[in-house]
Scaffold this motif. Structure first.
Motif: not given
Ligand SMILES: Cc1ncc(COP(=O)(O)O)c(C=O)c1O
Length: 366
Positions: A167-188
């Motif tokens: 479970i990743v809290d991306c509150m203050s990074s999402y849409a700021g720092i590029p994130i590829d959730i497929k690469k992380w393979n994070a569930e939430y």
């Protein structure tokens, strides 16, 4: 629309928004149970997943709440009864996830280090080895307490070796720092409408792997923050189960459009330029920072409180606030700090104007 003066918010959200996002809230009254509104929400859900490149693998679900509501939804929906949650706790938002879990009687394994220390992957590995009943691991991507960017990729890779979901809290990074959730393979992944996506406060979203829906069907801890019910309710009716913040949703729709127009790289480059301007300006004014450069998110700086005899955060805040700049206090980091964030609709000239004003203030107390 009445003219409103532009304020420079250097707190980490709710952020400075564009004029067009503000104006998007002035809409005709509409019942949120109308199809037209449902379609708009549906497009928001799809686009929120696109921001982190998860269209094929992940769904999004919306709740009316601040960011903490989304954390509560993810934790209470995901962790099965009788299993434990391991929390990486190197800031106040890690601690918040511990408190949420404990409130609902979920047993927690705490990887507790000072606010501002970098996680040691092998220590987390030891905790996973010694606690076979951990089913989920929670970590904050950008710890807004200190500005630290936690090593989410390594943590996801490690957790998955133990069949533990993340479970990743991306509150203050999402849409700021590029994130590829497929690469992380994070569930939430959790974020809210009022940080780097640059909308208004009031909506939170959980982005989760599509194939988890059936698995969490029976984990019923919360009535309101239940991912399964909220997601399926929307699929069946095209409506949110409970009253959505209508105008906030229109603002979010516009904010997402503006994100895609600016592009992922464009937004990140603007934030980094603002961060570098801020960093260099503060350094030349004599300030020092809590974290080493290689641990920095580049979204927020925790700045050591200066040793000037006449320094007071409140006085500095009030001076700057009266001149249109909002600054932010510290939050329990291992050394006394105050914080400045570049998230929001800010531009290099805003940061330069702030630095000038701060410099003027410093002359009055040195
Ligand atoms: C990393 C992180 N998690 C959670 C939250 C809590 O969000 P809210 O205050 O919107 O409930 C914040 C708020 O700043 C945050 O930065």
């Amino acid at each position: 629309m009445k003219s409103i003066s532009r304020k420079i918010l250097l707190n980490p959200g709710p952020a400075t928004t564009t004029q067009t996002v503000k104006e998007a809230m002035v809409v005709e009254d509409i019942c949120p149970r109308e199809k037209e509104f449902g379609k708009m929400l549906d497009s928001i859900k799809d686009d929120l997943v696109k921001v982190v490149h998860g269209e094929e693998t992940h769904h999004a679900v919306l709740f009316t709440a601040s960011g903490t509501g989304g954390l509560e939804a993810a934790i209470t929906s995901a962790v099965p009864k009788g299993k434990k949650l391991l929390v990486v706790e190197n800031g106040a938002y890690g601690t918040r996830m511990v408190k949420i879990a404990e409130t609902f009687g979920i047993e927690v394994v705490r990887y507790q280090i000072d606010y501002g220390n970098y996680p040691n992957i092998s220590h987390i590995e030891t905790l996973l080895t010694n606690n076979k009943d951990v089913s989920h691991l929670a970590v904050v991507h950008h710890e807004t307490t200190t500005g630290m960017l936690n090593p989410v990729q390594e943590i996801c890779d490690l957790a998955h070796r133990f069949q533990v979901e993340v479970i990743v809290d991306c509150m203050s990074s999402y849409a700021g720092i590029p994130i590829d959730i497929k690469k992380w393979n994070a569930e939430y992944l959790i974020s809210s409408s009022n940080k780097c996506i640059q909308g208004m406060p009031g909506l939170v979203f959980v982005i989760f792997k599509k194939d988890l829906l059936e698995k969490i069907k029976d984990t019923k801890r919360s009535f309101y923050f239940n991912i399964y019910n909220q997601f399926n309710g929307f699929e069946k009716t095209g409506q949110m189960q409970f009253t959505p913040p209508v105008q906030v949703a229109y603002a979010l729709r516009t904010a997402i459009d503006e994100y895609f127009t600016e592009t992922e790289a464009g937004r990140w480059n603007r934030y980094k330029e603002n961060y570098n301007t801020l960093y260099n300006g503060l350094a030349s004014l004599g300030f020092e920072f809590l974290l080493p450069d290689n641990q920095q998110s580049k979204i927020l700086l925790a700045i050591k409180e200066p040793a000037f005899p006449k320094y007071s955060f409140e006085a500095m805040h009030d001076y700057l606030y009266d001149r249109g700049f909002t600054i932010y206090p510290g939050k329990g980091a291992k050394e006394a700090t105050f914080r400045l964030s570049v998230l929001g609709d800010l531009h290099k000239k805003d940061i330069e104007a702030f630095l000038l004003c701060l410099g003027e203030y410093l002359l009055t107390i040195k």
